[in-house]
Design a protein around this motif. Sequence first.
Motif, PDB file in Angstrom:
ATOM      1  N   PHE A  51      -5.773  18.137  -7.700  1.00  0.00           N
ATOM      2  CA  PHE A  51      -5.503  16.721  -7.467  1.00  0.00           C
ATOM      3  C   PHE A  51      -5.411  16.470  -5.971  1.00  0.00           C
ATOM      4  O   PHE A  51      -4.955  17.338  -5.225  1.00  0.00           O
ATOM      5  N   LEU A  52      -5.769  15.283  -5.567  1.00  0.00           N
ATOM      6  CA  LEU A  52      -5.492  14.793  -4.229  1.00  0.00           C
ATOM      7  C   LEU A  52      -4.896  13.402  -4.429  1.00  0.00           C
ATOM      8  O   LEU A  52      -5.555  12.520  -4.983  1.00  0.00           O
ATOM      9  N   THR A  53      -3.634  13.236  -4.043  1.00  0.00           N
ATOM     10  CA  THR A  53      -2.943  11.965  -4.243  1.00  0.00           C
ATOM     11  C   THR A  53      -2.643  11.335  -2.894  1.00  0.00           C
ATOM     12  O   THR A  53      -2.048  11.978  -2.025  1.00  0.00           O
ATOM     13  N   LEU A  54      -3.048  10.079  -2.729  1.00  0.00           N
ATOM     14  CA  LEU A  54      -2.722   9.340  -1.520  1.00  0.00           C
ATOM     15  C   LEU A  54      -1.496   8.481  -1.782  1.00  0.00           C
ATOM     16  O   LEU A  54      -1.452   7.721  -2.751  1.00  0.00           O
ATOM     17  N   GLY A  55      -0.508   8.591  -0.921  1.00  0.00           N
ATOM     18  CA  GLY A  55       0.640   7.706  -0.966  1.00  0.00           C
ATOM     19  C   GLY A  55       0.260   6.414  -0.256  1.00  0.00           C
ATOM     20  O   GLY A  55      -0.088   6.438   0.920  1.00  0.00           O
ATOM     21  N   VAL A  56       0.293   5.310  -0.967  1.00  0.00           N
ATOM     22  CA  VAL A  56      -0.199   4.041  -0.421  1.00  0.00           C
ATOM     23  C   VAL A  56       0.941   3.029  -0.266  1.00  0.00           C
ATOM     24  O   VAL A  56       1.888   3.010  -1.045  1.00  0.00           O
ATOM     25  N   ALA A  57       0.817   2.180   0.759  1.00  0.00           N
ATOM     26  CA  ALA A  57       1.840   1.175   1.045  1.00  0.00           C
ATOM     27  C   ALA A  57       1.812   0.044   0.021  1.00  0.00           C
ATOM     28  O   ALA A  57       2.855  -0.470  -0.367  1.00  0.00           O
ATOM     29  N   ASP A  58       0.632  -0.342  -0.415  1.00  0.00           N
ATOM     30  CA  ASP A  58       0.471  -1.457  -1.346  1.00  0.00           C
ATOM     31  C   ASP A  58      -0.471  -0.994  -2.454  1.00  0.00           C
ATOM     32  O   ASP A  58      -1.685  -0.931  -2.260  1.00  0.00           O
ATOM     33  N   PHE A  59       0.107  -0.659  -3.598  1.00  0.00           N
ATOM     34  CA  PHE A  59      -0.667  -0.080  -4.694  1.00  0.00           C
ATOM     35  C   PHE A  59      -1.801  -1.002  -5.146  1.00  0.00           C
ATOM     36  O   PHE A  59      -2.936  -0.555  -5.332  1.00  0.00           O
ATOM     37  N   ALA A  60      -1.520  -2.293  -5.311  1.00  0.00           N
ATOM     38  CA  ALA A  60      -2.557  -3.241  -5.770  1.00  0.00           C
ATOM     39  C   ALA A  60      -3.699  -3.324  -4.762  1.00  0.00           C
ATOM     40  O   ALA A  60      -4.874  -3.342  -5.133  1.00  0.00           O
ATOM     41  N   ARG A  61      -3.370  -3.375  -3.481  1.00  0.00           N
ATOM     42  CA  ARG A  61      -4.400  -3.428  -2.434  1.00  0.00           C
ATOM     43  C   ARG A  61      -5.249  -2.158  -2.448  1.00  0.00           C
ATOM     44  O   ARG A  61      -6.476  -2.207  -2.359  1.00  0.00           O
ATOM     45  N   ALA A  62      -4.602  -1.008  -2.581  1.00  0.00           N
ATOM     46  CA  ALA A  62      -5.330   0.264  -2.597  1.00  0.00           C
ATOM     47  C   ALA A  62      -6.264   0.331  -3.806  1.00  0.00           C
ATOM     48  O   ALA A  62      -7.426   0.737  -3.677  1.00  0.00           O
ATOM     49  N   ARG A  63      -5.762  -0.060  -4.966  1.00  0.00           N
ATOM     50  CA  ARG A  63      -6.612  -0.080  -6.174  1.00  0.00           C
ATOM     51  C   ARG A  63      -7.813  -0.980  -5.965  1.00  0.00           C
ATOM     52  O   ARG A  63      -8.936  -0.620  -6.307  1.00  0.00           O
ATOM     53  N   ALA A  64      -7.592  -2.159  -5.414  1.00  0.00           N
ATOM     54  CA  ALA A  64      -8.694  -3.100  -5.187  1.00  0.00           C
ATOM     55  C   ALA A  64      -9.721  -2.506  -4.231  1.00  0.00           C
ATOM     56  O   ALA A  64     -10.934  -2.646  -4.439  1.00  0.00           O
ATOM     57  N   PHE A  65      -9.275  -1.830  -3.186  1.00  0.00           N
ATOM     58  CA  PHE A  65     -10.199  -1.221  -2.225  1.00  0.00           C
ATOM     59  C   PHE A  65     -11.086  -0.191  -2.908  1.00  0.00           C
ATOM     60  O   PHE A  65     -12.306  -0.221  -2.767  1.00  0.00           O
ATOM     61  N   TYR A  66     -10.487   0.737  -3.648  1.00  0.00           N
ATOM     62  CA  TYR A  66     -11.262   1.810  -4.274  1.00  0.00           C
ATOM     63  C   TYR A  66     -12.041   1.328  -5.501  1.00  0.00           C
ATOM     64  O   TYR A  66     -13.184   1.735  -5.693  1.00  0.00           O
ATOM     65  N   GLU A  67     -11.450   0.457  -6.313  1.00  0.00           N
ATOM     66  CA  GLU A  67     -12.120  -0.003  -7.531  1.00  0.00           C
ATOM     67  C   GLU A  67     -13.148  -1.098  -7.254  1.00  0.00           C
ATOM     68  O   GLU A  67     -14.337  -0.909  -7.506  1.00  0.00           O
ATOM     69  N   GLN A  68     -12.700  -2.242  -6.765  1.00  0.00           N
ATOM     70  CA  GLN A  68     -13.645  -3.340  -6.543  1.00  0.00           C
ATOM     71  C   GLN A  68     -14.483  -3.115  -5.288  1.00  0.00           C
ATOM     72  O   GLN A  68     -15.670  -3.378  -5.280  1.00  0.00           O
ATOM     73  N   GLY A  69     -13.841  -2.656  -4.214  1.00  0.00           N
ATOM     74  CA  GLY A  69     -14.545  -2.480  -2.952  1.00  0.00           C
ATOM     75  C   GLY A  69     -15.573  -1.365  -2.963  1.00  0.00           C
ATOM     76  O   GLY A  69     -16.729  -1.578  -2.610  1.00  0.00           O
ATOM     77  N   LEU A  70     -15.135  -0.176  -3.368  1.00  0.00           N
ATOM     78  CA  LEU A  70     -16.039   0.982  -3.355  1.00  0.00           C
ATOM     79  C   LEU A  70     -16.709   1.229  -4.704  1.00  0.00           C
ATOM     80  O   LEU A  70     -17.627   2.031  -4.799  1.00  0.00           O
ATOM     81  N   GLY A  71     -16.225   0.578  -5.753  1.00  0.00           N
ATOM     82  CA  GLY A  71     -16.853   0.731  -7.062  1.00  0.00           C
ATOM     83  C   GLY A  71     -16.445   1.976  -7.832  1.00  0.00           C
ATOM     84  O   GLY A  71     -17.110   2.357  -8.791  1.00  0.00           O
ATOM     85  N   TRP A  72     -15.347   2.614  -7.439  1.00  0.00           N
ATOM     86  CA  TRP A  72     -14.878   3.795  -8.160  1.00  0.00           C
ATOM     87  C   TRP A  72     -14.230   3.358  -9.462  1.00  0.00           C
ATOM     88  O   TRP A  72     -13.544   2.347  -9.528  1.00  0.00           O
ATOM     89  N   VAL A 106     -11.558   4.215   8.056  1.00  0.00           N
ATOM     90  CA  VAL A 106     -10.203   4.352   7.537  1.00  0.00           C
ATOM     91  C   VAL A 106     -10.007   3.305   6.452  1.00  0.00           C
ATOM     92  O   VAL A 106     -10.512   2.184   6.547  1.00  0.00           O
ATOM     93  N   ASP A 107      -9.298   3.691   5.404  1.00  0.00           N
ATOM     94  CA  ASP A 107      -9.022   2.768   4.299  1.00  0.00           C
ATOM     95  C   ASP A 107      -7.857   1.862   4.694  1.00  0.00           C
ATOM     96  O   ASP A 107      -7.288   2.019   5.787  1.00  0.00           O
ATOM     97  N   PRO A 108      -7.486   0.899   3.862  1.00  0.00           N
ATOM     98  CA  PRO A 108      -6.409  -0.031   4.235  1.00  0.00           C
ATOM     99  C   PRO A 108      -5.056   0.623   4.516  1.00  0.00           C
ATOM    100  O   PRO A 108      -4.222   0.026   5.181  1.00  0.00           O
ATOM    101  N   ASP A 109      -4.829   1.842   4.045  1.00  0.00           N
ATOM    102  CA  ASP A 109      -3.586   2.540   4.337  1.00  0.00           C
ATOM    103  C   ASP A 109      -3.699   3.465   5.542  1.00  0.00           C
ATOM    104  O   ASP A 109      -2.756   4.180   5.868  1.00  0.00           O
ATOM    105  N   GLY A 110      -4.854   3.468   6.192  1.00  0.00           N
ATOM    106  CA  GLY A 110      -5.039   4.276   7.392  1.00  0.00           C
ATOM    107  C   GLY A 110      -5.526   5.691   7.150  1.00  0.00           C
ATOM    108  O   GLY A 110      -5.578   6.494   8.073  1.00  0.00           O
ATOM    109  N   TYR A 111      -5.908   6.020   5.914  1.00  0.00           N
ATOM    110  CA  TYR A 111      -6.441   7.361   5.652  1.00  0.00           C
ATOM    111  C   TYR A 111      -7.861   7.447   6.188  1.00  0.00           C
ATOM    112  O   TYR A 111      -8.692   6.585   5.910  1.00  0.00           O
ATOM    113  N   ALA A 112      -8.120   8.484   6.962  1.00  0.00           N
ATOM    114  CA  ALA A 112      -9.427   8.666   7.593  1.00  0.00           C
ATOM    115  C   ALA A 112     -10.375   9.406   6.654  1.00  0.00           C
ATOM    116  O   ALA A 112     -10.037  10.465   6.118  1.00  0.00           O
TER     117      ALA A 112
END
Length: 141
Positions: A7-28, A114-120
């Motif tokens: 597993f690789l788990t990212l700790g995110v500041a805003d869960f809804a924003r992170a989901r939207a970035f990866y799901e709607q934004g990147l299509g995952w 970098v994603d919205p949480d600053g992960y490179a």
Amino acid sequence: MEQRLSFLTLGVADFARARAFYEQGLGWKPVRVMDDVAFFQLPGFVFALYPRKLLAEDAHVEDTGGGFAGVTLAINQRDEAGVDTTLADAAKAGGKITKPAQKAFWGGYHGYFVDPDGYAWEVAYNPAITVAPDGATIWKT
């Protein structure tokens, strides 16, 4: 210990924003989503999003905030065009391009966002690596 990553788990500041970035934004596509965790099946392991505060509590560590943590994530592509497309998709989704795609000193082609949480994330084409049809990344021998 077996040499693998499960597993690789990212700790995110805003869960809804992170989901939207990866799901709607990147299509995952997530394989499971609960109130405060989302799981995405990747070739050979699972990628997860979880609120940063809860992840720190679960690991019994202090949440010291943002900044570069000395870790990058990477997506290898099958060719240079794949690098360009992925970086464009990340920017369109709200990611910030920190290094535009360019030839690399090691013989490949790469850039960073970098994603919205600053992960490179490095996006790279490396002629020494094969990306299998299922997405697995394999060193050529």
